[in-house]
Design an enzyme around this catalytic site. Structure first.
Site, PDB file in Angstrom:
ATOM      1  N   HIS A  54      -7.540  -1.635  -5.933  1.00 31.46           N
ATOM      2  CA  HIS A  54      -6.322  -2.417  -6.146  1.00 31.46           C
ATOM      3  C   HIS A  54      -6.383  -3.646  -5.242  1.00 31.46           C
ATOM      4  O   HIS A  54      -6.349  -3.523  -4.023  1.00 31.46           O
ATOM      5  CB  HIS A  54      -5.075  -1.582  -5.832  1.00 31.46           C
ATOM      6  CG  HIS A  54      -4.910  -0.396  -6.731  1.00 31.46           C
ATOM      7  ND1 HIS A  54      -4.305  -0.471  -7.964  1.00 31.46           N
ATOM      8  CD2 HIS A  54      -5.303   0.892  -6.576  1.00 31.46           C
ATOM      9  CE1 HIS A  54      -4.315   0.727  -8.537  1.00 31.46           C
ATOM     10  NE2 HIS A  54      -4.919   1.575  -7.713  1.00 31.46           N
ATOM     11  N   ASN A  86      -2.713  -3.109 -12.421  1.00 33.86           N
ATOM     12  CA  ASN A  86      -1.282  -3.074 -12.086  1.00 33.86           C
ATOM     13  C   ASN A  86      -0.900  -4.174 -11.097  1.00 33.86           C
ATOM     14  O   ASN A  86      -0.417  -3.926  -9.996  1.00 33.86           O
ATOM     15  CB  ASN A  86      -0.872  -1.693 -11.565  1.00 33.86           C
ATOM     16  CG  ASN A  86      -1.649  -1.247 -10.344  1.00 33.86           C
ATOM     17  OD1 ASN A  86      -2.730  -1.751 -10.065  1.00 33.86           O
ATOM     18  ND2 ASN A  86      -1.116  -0.291  -9.613  1.00 33.86           N
ATOM     19  N   ASP A 299      -9.932   4.171  -4.850  1.00 37.03           N
ATOM     20  CA  ASP A 299      -8.497   3.987  -5.099  1.00 37.03           C
ATOM     21  C   ASP A 299      -7.860   3.244  -3.926  1.00 37.03           C
ATOM     22  O   ASP A 299      -6.751   3.570  -3.482  1.00 37.03           O
ATOM     23  CB  ASP A 299      -7.790   5.316  -5.347  1.00 37.03           C
ATOM     24  CG  ASP A 299      -6.401   5.140  -5.966  1.00 37.03           C
ATOM     25  OD1 ASP A 299      -6.036   4.007  -6.295  1.00 37.03           O
ATOM     26  OD2 ASP A 299      -5.677   6.153  -6.103  1.00 37.03           O
ATOM     27  N   HIS A 303      -0.763  -1.671   0.951  1.00 36.92           N
ATOM     28  CA  HIS A 303       0.684  -1.874   0.834  1.00 36.92           C
ATOM     29  C   HIS A 303       1.196  -2.686   2.022  1.00 36.92           C
ATOM     30  O   HIS A 303       0.687  -2.561   3.141  1.00 36.92           O
ATOM     31  CB  HIS A 303       1.432  -0.542   0.795  1.00 36.92           C
ATOM     32  CG  HIS A 303       1.269   0.201  -0.489  1.00 36.92           C
ATOM     33  ND1 HIS A 303       1.691  -0.301  -1.693  1.00 36.92           N
ATOM     34  CD2 HIS A 303       0.720   1.419  -0.756  1.00 36.92           C
ATOM     35  CE1 HIS A 303       1.413   0.569  -2.651  1.00 36.92           C
ATOM     36  NE2 HIS A 303       0.818   1.617  -2.114  1.00 36.92           N
TER      37      HIS A 303
END
Length: 421
Positions: A54, A86, A299, A303
């Site tokens: 990500h 995403n 993965d 954040h």
């Protein structure tokens, strides 16, 4: 520029002098003018390839950008990463995947291969522009709604049928949403003790069972993201024995950490799928060795501070993984370098269709490779991460192995453990 890796051990098998010239490993022996790198005691591996990263750009550049994530990847020994869809806006059109692809090329630290969304806006209602993304400059071959499950079986079947035309792959986030509503961690003895809503293993296993049947029926390629339970391993083992075209990945954190970590209520250990039991961890390790699970994928989920440093119930799920993945794999399965190369480079490159990656260092091969010091041990310090985020679950742990150098098409992106740019 030419580089001579002096005395390196190729996959731990034999010592050799590797000459890198014109972007490839050369066998011509012309070392004149080469930059000599003392690689005695180091292991040469094919550059690592991550099927599940990500990068957050566009939309959440406060957590990560393509450039910062690429730098973290290079420091972790990666030469290629597959960027999940995403983002905001979602990578569900040719325009967005081309933007991510272009940003990766501009950063120039790893090859960034975008993954396209299966459904528009990840909403699970109608298929995204799969064909347009496949024929775009980004040449998308993997599609995933990761973070959301394609829970509608009719839509999942249509997606599998659609990508079959260009040998694409549907990568499923296996989670039956009606079984995980409000869930906070793995459903088991620890969740009962802590009074947190449980996330049952069957929520993952039921979707995998359904999807391997659909893939078998359609004759298409299915990839299962972040497998986390012993039951899922058994479903995959049965499917592979029947010849279903299914591959699967496991994350480093599911190979090492268990649901007992939730007793701290530290949101850094909140992840989707959740950390499972020690029995699940054992089953995942065995499946990785056997090849029932094909790939280690990080993965990597950065954040922003406010999304993690809050109460457990409100924290976003996800952990950093790019800079620590190889060390975790070394810690849990040992220094079987050929197995590591297969699970972290060759197989993920094949699944993603990245033809320049996943080749062992040998004359004529593209010089996408990484040098590892197997004798080194390092203590993980979050502040030293190249990522914009700090949500690593390994803070303070001492782990084996150190990435000394990474080369992308013959040019160093990391030297002496530090990013070149």
């Amino acid at each position: 520029m030419k580089h001579l890796l002096k005395g390196v051990s190729v996959l731990g098998r034999h010592r050799a002098d590797l000459l890198i010239k014109d972007g490839k490993v050369s066998g011509d022996g012309d070392v004149k003018g080469a930059d000599v790198i003392d690689a005695d005691g180091l292991i040469a591996l094919p550059g690592l390839v991550d099927l599940h990263t990500h990068l957050r750009e566009p939309g959440r550049e406060d957590a990560e950008t393509v450039e910062t994530g690429s730098r973290a990847a290079a420091l972790g020994g990666y030469t290629a990463v597959c960027a999940m869809a995403n983002t905001s806006p979602v990578a569900d059109t040719a325009g967005v995947v081309e933007q991510v692809y272009r940003l990766g090329r501009e950063a120039g630290l790893v090859d960034v291969q975008p993954i396209g969304a299966v459904t528009v806006g990840l909403a699970g209602e109608r298929l995204a522009e799969l064909g347009a993304m496949a024929t775009s400059a980004a040449a998308v071959r993997i599609f995933s709604d990761d973070g959301h499950c394609v829970s509608d079986p009719r839509l999942m079947r249509r997606a599998l049928e659609y990508v079959k035309a260009f040998d694409g792959v549907i990568a499923q986030h296996a989670e039956e949403p009606r079984l995980t509503e409000g869930a906070q961690m793995h459903e088991g003895q620890v969740s009962i003790r802590l009074g947190l809503a449980g996330w049952p293993a069957v929520a993952e296993e039921a979707i995998i069972a359904r999807d391997v049947l659909l893939a078998e029926h359609v004759g298409s390629r299915l990839h299962v993201c972040h497998v986390s339970t012993a039951g899922s391993v058994e479903v995959l083992r049965h499917a592979k024995a029947r010849g279903v075209r299914v591959t699967a990945e496991v994350t480093p954190h599911h190979l090492l950490l268990t649901d007992e970590r939730a007793t701290s209520y530290d949101p850094v250990f909140k992840v989707n799928p959740p950390l499972r039991t020690s029995a699940d961890v054992t089953a995942l390790r065995e499946a990785l060795r056997e090849g029932v699970i094909d790939v280690v994928a990080t993965d990597h989920a950065p954040h922003a501070v406010e999304d993690k440093e809050c109460e457990w119930a409100y924290a976003r799920p996800g952990m950093l993984g790019l800079e620590t993945a190889l060390s975790i794999v070394l810690d849990v399965i040992g220094d079987d370098w050929d197995l590591i190369a297969e699970r972290m480079s060759r197989m993920p490159a094949r699944i993603a269709g990245l033809s320049e990656h996943g080749h062992d260092p040998a004359p004529g091969a593209m010089a996408n490779l990484t040098l590892v010091d197997p004798a080194a041990r390092r203590t993980i310090e979050p502040a030293e991460s190249a990522s914009r985020s700090r949500n690593t679950p390994y803070a303070g742990m001492t782990l084996p192995g150190r990435i000394v150098a990474t080369f992308l098409r013959g040019e160093p992106t990391v030297l002496d453990g530090k990013a070149v740019r």
